[in-house]
Motif scaffolding. Sequence first.
Motif: not given
Length: 343
Positions: A71-89
Amino acid sequence: MTRQRYDLREGSGRVGAPWVEPVSSGTARGGDHALALDLVRVTEAAAIAAGRWVGHGADRAGEVAAAEAVREYLGCVPMRGVVVLGDEPPAGSPVLPRGIGVGDGTGPECDVGIAAGEATLSAARDVPHAITAIAVTERGGMYSPQPETSMQKLAVGAACAGVVDIRMPVAENVRAIADATGSARADVTVAVLDRPRHRRLVQDVREAGARVHLLEGGEIAGAVAAAHPDSPIDVLLGTGSGADGVLAAAALSCLGGSLQAVLRPEGAGSPESTDHAVDRVLRTEDLVRGDRILFCATGVTGNELLRGVGRCPECTTTDSTVMCSDPATVRSIRSEHRPAVTA
């Protein structure tokens, strides 16, 4: 297909110029190349976070740490993404729920699949994860099964993509693989997730004359290894997570391999039993679509595809793979992560 090996040595918090050993020429360095290298830094951070819990017997603590790092590092990636498959800890609200936006708000619109907790086992087994992985497609290009849906899978490499069928008996698929690869049936290696539900499947494989390779970690690494030229695995069979199947399909799409799948609802009346795809054979192109597909993975513990996180007094090491569909490229990345030097 282009194959490359990278050795990224990090120091003082900055990434130096990579040493590159191209296996073939003609590498394109377009947007996919840059985005893939941004994403692999996300899986590296997640693997390192999860790796700190290996051996401590803390059930799923590594999964939560990995998801928070993603979650922290994805915030710096240059994209406009939507999580379609994610983990739910299991620590209150989901860290990476489906539908959440990720990225810095620039760059391409895309679907994102995340496996921060792939291969979670009990604390007693002491293998919290095999890999951390991220798959990216164009927006609307990633299939999204219900979270609890199980998926029966058959994964093979390019040489066998057209000769196997998940609806055929195990013995017939083993025979087809042996014929396609010019091998004896006794030399065909079938990867199967080491779970009680697969006891009959393991027996069928052995009765077909093939050898069984039991996966202690997760299915993603095993499925991708079936299409990797350096792996002894010829095919993956078995039932597991639907989300893991979609992520594996992204990697196999980049490798020219094939994943066939059938959704298996947990029981009559369950929400996933209404999915129109139940009992229909889904193929790679049904699970991931589009011209731009990316897959990145980093090993947490050693597995069939990657080495695990290594630690020494001077640095932490990670082993990753990065795959792009256009141009068809596979990169191996070995990184050294050194602590920042303060004045």
